[in-house]
Motif scaffolding. Structure first.
Motif, PDB file in Angstrom:
ATOM      1  N   SER A  95       0.811  -1.221   0.000  1.00  0.00           N
ATOM      2  CA  SER A  95       0.000   0.000   0.000  1.00  0.00           C
ATOM      3  C   SER A  95       0.844   1.271   0.000  1.00  0.00           C
ATOM      4  O   SER A  95       0.305   2.376   0.087  1.00  0.00           O
ATOM      5  N   GLY A  96       2.170   1.116  -0.097  1.00  0.00           N
ATOM      6  CA  GLY A  96       3.055   2.271  -0.026  1.00  0.00           C
ATOM      7  C   GLY A  96       3.161   3.009  -1.351  1.00  0.00           C
ATOM      8  O   GLY A  96       2.604   2.605  -2.374  1.00  0.00           O
ATOM      9  N   SER A  97       3.889   4.107  -1.347  1.00  0.00           N
ATOM     10  CA  SER A  97       4.125   4.917  -2.554  1.00  0.00           C
ATOM     11  C   SER A  97       5.567   5.413  -2.537  1.00  0.00           C
ATOM     12  O   SER A  97       6.219   5.431  -1.485  1.00  0.00           O
ATOM     13  N   PHE A  98       6.038   5.830  -3.693  1.00  0.00           N
ATOM     14  CA  PHE A  98       7.418   6.283  -3.809  1.00  0.00           C
ATOM     15  C   PHE A  98       7.599   7.635  -3.116  1.00  0.00           C
ATOM     16  O   PHE A  98       6.747   8.528  -3.212  1.00  0.00           O
ATOM     17  N   ASP A  99       8.729   7.770  -2.439  1.00  0.00           N
ATOM     18  CA  ASP A  99       9.117   9.032  -1.807  1.00  0.00           C
ATOM     19  C   ASP A  99      10.017   9.782  -2.792  1.00  0.00           C
ATOM     20  O   ASP A  99      11.235   9.569  -2.833  1.00  0.00           O
ATOM     21  N   LEU A 100       9.426  10.638  -3.596  1.00  0.00           N
ATOM     22  CA  LEU A 100      10.172  11.335  -4.634  1.00  0.00           C
ATOM     23  C   LEU A 100      11.135  12.365  -4.056  1.00  0.00           C
ATOM     24  O   LEU A 100      12.151  12.685  -4.682  1.00  0.00           O
ATOM     25  N   ILE A 101      10.832  12.888  -2.880  1.00  0.00           N
ATOM     26  CA  ILE A 101      11.761  13.816  -2.223  1.00  0.00           C
ATOM     27  C   ILE A 101      13.055  13.091  -1.893  1.00  0.00           C
ATOM     28  O   ILE A 101      14.162  13.625  -2.085  1.00  0.00           O
ATOM     29  N   ARG A 102      12.932  11.884  -1.369  1.00  0.00           N
ATOM     30  CA  ARG A 102      14.117  11.072  -1.080  1.00  0.00           C
ATOM     31  C   ARG A 102      14.905  10.803  -2.362  1.00  0.00           C
ATOM     32  O   ARG A 102      16.137  10.895  -2.379  1.00  0.00           O
ATOM     33  N   THR A 103      14.200  10.488  -3.448  1.00  0.00           N
ATOM     34  CA  THR A 103      14.879  10.233  -4.730  1.00  0.00           C
ATOM     35  C   THR A 103      15.613  11.473  -5.221  1.00  0.00           C
ATOM     36  O   THR A 103      16.731  11.385  -5.736  1.00  0.00           O
ATOM     37  N   LEU A 104      15.016  12.640  -5.024  1.00  0.00           N
ATOM     38  CA  LEU A 104      15.686  13.882  -5.419  1.00  0.00           C
ATOM     39  C   LEU A 104      16.941  14.110  -4.582  1.00  0.00           C
ATOM     40  O   LEU A 104      17.954  14.621  -5.092  1.00  0.00           O
ATOM     41  N   ARG A 105      16.880  13.755  -3.300  1.00  0.00           N
ATOM     42  CA  ARG A 105      18.078  13.893  -2.461  1.00  0.00           C
ATOM     43  C   ARG A 105      19.196  13.009  -2.986  1.00  0.00           C
ATOM     44  O   ARG A 105      20.356  13.442  -3.071  1.00  0.00           O
ATOM     45  N   MET A 106      18.886  11.767  -3.308  1.00  0.00           N
ATOM     46  CA  MET A 106      19.907  10.848  -3.798  1.00  0.00           C
ATOM     47  C   MET A 106      20.448  11.288  -5.155  1.00  0.00           C
ATOM     48  O   MET A 106      21.654  11.224  -5.409  1.00  0.00           O
ATOM     49  N   THR A 107      19.550  11.747  -6.026  1.00  0.00           N
ATOM     50  CA  THR A 107      19.990  12.250  -7.335  1.00  0.00           C
ATOM     51  C   THR A 107      20.899  13.458  -7.158  1.00  0.00           C
ATOM     52  O   THR A 107      21.917  13.595  -7.846  1.00  0.00           O
ATOM     53  N   GLY A 108      20.534  14.328  -6.224  1.00  0.00           N
ATOM     54  CA  GLY A 108      21.351  15.513  -5.966  1.00  0.00           C
ATOM     55  C   GLY A 108      22.731  15.159  -5.455  1.00  0.00           C
ATOM     56  O   GLY A 108      23.726  15.833  -5.797  1.00  0.00           O
ATOM     57  N   TYR A 109      22.831  14.106  -4.644  1.00  0.00           N
ATOM     58  CA  TYR A 109      24.151  13.675  -4.154  1.00  0.00           C
ATOM     59  C   TYR A 109      25.048  13.266  -5.317  1.00  0.00           C
ATOM     60  O   TYR A 109      26.214  13.672  -5.386  1.00  0.00           O
ATOM     61  N   GLY A 110      24.520  12.467  -6.228  1.00  0.00           N
ATOM     62  CA  GLY A 110      25.324  12.070  -7.380  1.00  0.00           C
ATOM     63  C   GLY A 110      25.637  13.234  -8.297  1.00  0.00           C
ATOM     64  O   GLY A 110      26.748  13.351  -8.817  1.00  0.00           O
ATOM     65  N   LEU A 111      24.657  14.112  -8.496  1.00  0.00           N
ATOM     66  CA  LEU A 111      24.816  15.227  -9.420  1.00  0.00           C
ATOM     67  C   LEU A 111      25.742  16.312  -8.883  1.00  0.00           C
ATOM     68  O   LEU A 111      26.605  16.829  -9.602  1.00  0.00           O
ATOM     69  N   LEU A 112      25.580  16.659  -7.612  1.00  0.00           N
ATOM     70  CA  LEU A 112      26.293  17.803  -7.057  1.00  0.00           C
ATOM     71  C   LEU A 112      27.634  17.448  -6.445  1.00  0.00           C
ATOM     72  O   LEU A 112      28.518  18.310  -6.357  1.00  0.00           O
ATOM     73  N   PHE A 113      27.799  16.209  -6.001  1.00  0.00           N
ATOM     74  CA  PHE A 113      29.043  15.866  -5.309  1.00  0.00           C
ATOM     75  C   PHE A 113      29.795  14.696  -5.939  1.00  0.00           C
ATOM     76  O   PHE A 113      30.975  14.822  -6.286  1.00  0.00           O
ATOM     77  N   LEU A 114      29.134  13.546  -6.072  1.00  0.00           N
ATOM     78  CA  LEU A 114      29.871  12.329  -6.395  1.00  0.00           C
ATOM     79  C   LEU A 114      30.514  12.370  -7.778  1.00  0.00           C
ATOM     80  O   LEU A 114      31.649  11.909  -7.946  1.00  0.00           O
ATOM     81  N   GLY A 115      29.818  12.902  -8.778  1.00  0.00           N
ATOM     82  CA  GLY A 115      30.396  12.947 -10.118  1.00  0.00           C
ATOM     83  C   GLY A 115      31.709  13.710 -10.148  1.00  0.00           C
ATOM     84  O   GLY A 115      32.698  13.255 -10.732  1.00  0.00           O
ATOM     85  N   ALA A 116      31.739  14.890  -9.523  1.00  0.00           N
ATOM     86  CA  ALA A 116      32.970  15.678  -9.467  1.00  0.00           C
ATOM     87  C   ALA A 116      34.035  14.982  -8.637  1.00  0.00           C
ATOM     88  O   ALA A 116      35.232  14.999  -8.990  1.00  0.00           O
ATOM     89  N   ALA A 117      33.615  14.349  -7.518  1.00  0.00           N
ATOM     90  CA  ALA A 117      34.579  13.640  -6.675  1.00  0.00           C
ATOM     91  C   ALA A 117      35.216  12.475  -7.434  1.00  0.00           C
ATOM     92  O   ALA A 117      36.431  12.239  -7.324  1.00  0.00           O
ATOM     93  N   GLN A 118      34.424  11.748  -8.194  1.00  0.00           N
ATOM     94  CA  GLN A 118      34.962  10.656  -8.999  1.00  0.00           C
ATOM     95  C   GLN A 118      35.959  11.177 -10.031  1.00  0.00           C
ATOM     96  O   GLN A 118      37.022  10.574 -10.250  1.00  0.00           O
ATOM     97  N   HIS A 119      35.634  12.286 -10.670  1.00  0.00           N
ATOM     98  CA  HIS A 119      36.537  12.869 -11.674  1.00  0.00           C
ATOM     99  C   HIS A 119      37.891  13.204 -11.060  1.00  0.00           C
ATOM    100  O   HIS A 119      38.947  12.856 -11.613  1.00  0.00           O
TER     101      HIS A 119
END
Length: 263
Positions: free
Chosen positions: A125-149
């Protein structure tokens, strides 16, 4: 008349098979190695055969217009060009805008991984937490990609060789420095966006960081060995993010746990 002509044509086809590697089967010509002359001969046989009729049905045999395209072992030129074009475009973006390209790739992978993690743990009966997904996407977009580079270019300059000993050195250094650093940033970033204060973030790190790093030692050394040993430096962040897909399913689950108790 039609049966006699069919018999003669079949014999000619068998002779051509031994000399030119052609096979005539119900009017369909299959190529092994085509040059211009062989293609013309194949079409001629197919054209002659198309004039014959099937003695059982009285209908003409079906012969495709371009049988060598249908039955060639080589892939379709258009599909191959599309695949090559997409890969060439991505590699070109890595050359011209490496940090942006790696950041976007990492953000997409983290977002999809979080949706997968939610789907696995979600109640009927649950639903997706899109706010949580945006947080995770933001981590990869704003930090991890540059850190990997930065990390993979740095370790590639310091230890440029790809032999076994150097590869083991790279993954050992990564597990002792880079891995714990990005994991700590992940927990701190995620907890901060959920409204936790400094003491609560510290308590979360104390509770979750070490177990996560220990569990990572089961998974990441194999992934890092493949990345450092085989993958070119400019593609190593993409390789790392791809391996991160499975790991992020676990990591986002850990990040979604309740606040740690502040002592």
């Amino acid at each position: 008349m039609g049966i006699n002509c069919l018999t003669n044509l079949t014999k000619r086809g068998l002779l051509q098979l031994s000399e030119q590697r052609f096979f005539l089967n119900s009017g369909v010509c299959i190529r092994s190695q085509f040059n211009q002359n062989k293609q013309q001969q194949c079409r001629a046989y197919a054209h002659n055969f198309s004039k014959l009729k099937n003695p059982d049905s009285g209908r003409p045999f079906y012969v495709p217009k371009n049988p060598h395209r249908w039955y060639s072992s080589t892939p379709s030129p258009s599909s191959s060009k599309q695949k090559v074009g997409l890969l060439a475009w991505y590699l070109g973006m890595l050359e011209s805008r490496p940090i942006i390209t790696k950041s976007v790739s990492s953000g997409i992978i983290y977002g999809v991984a979080d949706l997968t993690s939610q789907a696995i743990t979600m109640s009927p009966s649950g639903s997706f937490d899109l706010i949580r997904t945006l947080r995770m996407t933001g981590y990869g977009l704003l930090f991890l990609g540059a850190a990997q580079h930065v990390w993979y270019n740095f370790i590639g300059r310091v230890l440029p060789k790809r032999d076994i000993i150097t590869t083991v050195k790279k993954l050992t250094i990564g597990q002792l420095t880079y891995g714990p650093f990005v994991t700590a940033v992940f927990f701190s970033y995620n907890a901060g966006l959920q409204g936790e204060n400094g003491n609560e973030i510290a308590a979360r790190l104390k509770r979750d960081l070490i177990p996560t790093i220990v569990n990572g030692l089961v998974y990441w050394p194999i992934c890092d060995f493949i990345t450092y040993k085989i993958v070119p430096v400019h593609l190593q962040p993409l390789s790392n993010s791809s391996f991160s897909y499975l790991w992020t399913i676990y990591l986002t689950y850990m990040g979604s746990l309740k606040k740690a108790v502040v002592e």
